[in-house]
Design an enzyme around this catalytic site. Structure first.
Site, short mmCIF file in Angstrom:
data_model
loop_
_atom_site.label_atom_id
_atom_site.label_comp_id
_atom_site.label_asym_id
_atom_site.label_seq_id
_atom_site.Cartn_x
_atom_site.Cartn_y
_atom_site.Cartn_z
N ASP A 150 20.19 65.13 -27.08
CA ASP A 150 21.20 64.15 -27.73
C ASP A 150 22.53 64.16 -27.28
O ASP A 150 23.34 64.99 -27.64
CB ASP A 150 20.84 64.01 -29.02
CG ASP A 150 21.56 62.99 -29.71
OD1 ASP A 150 22.33 62.33 -29.11
OD2 ASP A 150 21.40 62.85 -31.05
N GLY A 181 24.77 62.29 -27.99
CA GLY A 181 25.70 61.66 -29.09
C GLY A 181 25.79 62.36 -30.38
O GLY A 181 26.87 62.47 -30.88
N ALA A 209 20.98 56.37 -38.74
CA ALA A 209 21.11 55.13 -39.20
C ALA A 209 19.87 54.14 -39.44
O ALA A 209 20.12 53.34 -40.41
CB ALA A 209 21.97 54.34 -38.02
N ASP A 210 18.96 54.79 -38.94
CA ASP A 210 17.79 54.20 -39.19
C ASP A 210 16.92 54.80 -40.54
O ASP A 210 16.01 54.10 -41.02
CB ASP A 210 16.68 54.45 -38.03
CG ASP A 210 15.98 55.60 -38.11
OD1 ASP A 210 16.72 56.59 -38.27
OD2 ASP A 210 14.82 55.98 -37.74
N ASP A 225 25.14 55.85 -23.96
CA ASP A 225 24.32 56.43 -25.09
C ASP A 225 22.68 56.34 -24.36
O ASP A 225 22.00 55.64 -24.52
CB ASP A 225 24.17 55.95 -26.46
CG ASP A 225 23.13 56.44 -27.14
OD1 ASP A 225 22.59 57.56 -26.98
OD2 ASP A 225 23.08 55.83 -28.47
N SER A 226 22.50 57.50 -23.70
CA SER A 226 21.07 57.53 -22.93
C SER A 226 19.77 57.34 -24.02
O SER A 226 18.96 57.51 -23.48
CB SER A 226 21.12 58.66 -22.21
OG SER A 226 22.18 59.07 -21.28
N GLY A 227 20.37 57.70 -25.25
CA GLY A 227 19.13 57.88 -26.21
C GLY A 227 18.79 56.46 -26.90
O GLY A 227 17.99 56.49 -27.47
#
Length: 418
Positions: free
Chosen positions: A108, A110, A161-162, A294-296
């Site tokens: 990750d 981020g 956030a989810d 953000d690659s994720g």
């Protein structure tokens, strides 16, 4: 992918899954196995390859979904990791402990903390299809089985956030990645989580979820002499490709056209740069704001006015499902490019097709329109549908990000970042 830790720090993720296949005097490499699964494309923790999205809806309605070493005098060098092309995540194998316990984790860009599920962790169902020990299906960690394990007796908690989360204790142990061995690495051993995999955060130290800063894995790679600099480059490859690559401490000069353009990172916590405008097939949309690379995150997000301008320029139309949820759709055959203009006259051109996602009914038949993969958010985020068109170098030491137009090739020319 949007994440928040318990200190309310915004974070985002890139995912990776691999197994070491060779080690040479120049590089440490990881090869990845491609897996296929069908899951909710809005679940940021589920391994969701490029499978079709099946929809349960009225036929007249549409829903809203969702590296190595240098042979010179300096023995430090890049660590290369080959990435799977997945619709949501890129995942990689690491080993933990004296007995090399194998786990697949999300890498990750981020967030900044490594956490892994304990062998006795409780998996809390959150997504449809979560059953049994789903959080340990990609490996788990048994501290008692490792002679080098040390419990620091400090609590750890992170929340996304989810709504998914992970809770546990901080530990130290040996962590292996790409054939490199990092001694006494601090990480969280999680005993309760609703996520499907552990996460290897490789962002800024300032974005760590702990109250006291520590050396996360990229910093340890540098301090232990494995790489020369806390920096890495990212090549996601084309949408059709089965793999890409991240190189810790190195750049693959064969993977981009022209020259890399350096941009200052505009945030103390997230890997963001300034974006001037977006030109959608000749229609210009002003941005003039920071944007997270953000690659994720599978798709891209913008603040409402910017997002709507881009959506309408793509020919977007509003459709509603039976529950009244709104989605933006467009002709699947929309062609042309979406051009992103950054500072220093850097332009990255992205095929319009990257922002269109084929939808399917539950009977397998395609819906006649494609969903536009740009959404409204409080934050500006460029996800995978942008990043596949760019070669990106993150330099956390010098706080800069360099980019160039990507070149899809199997050729390789990896050099160390010094």
């Amino acid at each position: 992918m949007l994440l928040k830790n318990i200190l309310s720090v915004l974070a985002f993720a890139l995912l990776i899954d691999a197994a070491p296949v060779k080690r040479s005097p120049g590089f440490v490499t990881l090869d990845f196995n491609v897996k296929r699964s069908l899951v909710d494309p809005d679940d940021p923790t589920v391994e969701s390859k490029r499978s079709p999205l099946f929809l349960d809806l009225d036929p007249t309605k549409i829903p809203v979904d969702d590296t190595g070493r240098n042979d010179g005098v300096d023995k430090r060098g890049p660590v290369a990791v080959k990435l799977d092309n997945e619709i949501i995540t890129y995942s990689a194998d690491i080993t933990v402990g004296s007995n090399n316990q194998k786990l697949s984790v999300i890498v990750d860009t981020g967030s900044s903390d490594l956490w892994i599920p304990d062998s006795k962790a409780i998996c809390i169902p959150k997504w449809r299809g979560d059953r049994g020990d789903f959080c340990k299906n990609n490996g788990s960690y048994s501290p008692a089985a490792s002679s080098t394990s040390k419990n620091l007796n400090t609590r750890f908690e992170i929340k996304y956030a989810d709504g998914s989360y992970a809770k546990g204790n901080l530990y130290q142990d040996t962590v292996g990645i790409g054939g490199a061995s990092v001694k006494n690495q601090l990480f969280a051993n999680v005993w309760s989580t609703s996520a499907h995999k552990g996460i290897l955060g490789i962002g800024f130290q300032a974005n760590e979820a702990t109250r006291t800063p520590y050396d996360n894995l990229p910093i340890s790679l540098k301090k232990q002499g494995i790489i020369a600099k806390n920096a890495y480059s990212l090549f996601l490859n084309s949408p059709e490709a089965s793999s890409g690559q991240i190189i810790f401490g190195g750049i693959d000069k064969a993977k981009y056209s022209g020259s890399l353009v350096e941009l200052p990172i505009t945030s103390d916590r997230t890997l963001s740069v300034g974006l001037r405008s977006v030109n959608v097939m000749g229609r210009n949309v002003n941005v003039n704001a920071g944007v997270l690379l953000d690659s994720g995150t599978t798709i891209s997000y913008f603040t409402p006015s910017i997002a709507r301008s881009i959506i309408y320029a793509l020919g977007g139309q509003v459709h509603f499902d039976s529950a009244g949820n709104k989605a933006y759709v467009a002709d699947c055959k929309t062609s042309g490019t979406v051009d992103f203009q950054f500072d220093k006259n850097l332009k990255i051109s992205v095929p319009a097709s990257e922002f269109l996602y084929q939808l399917y009914y539950t009977n397998g038949k395609p819906y006649p329109k494609c969903e536009i993969r740009v959404r409204e958010s409080e934050d500006n985020i460029l996800g995978d549908n942008f990043m596949r068109s760019a070669y990106i170098v993150y330099d956390l030491d010098d706080k800069k990000i360099s980019m160039a137009q990507v070149k899809y090739t199997s050729e390789s020319n990896i050099v160390a970042i010094n």
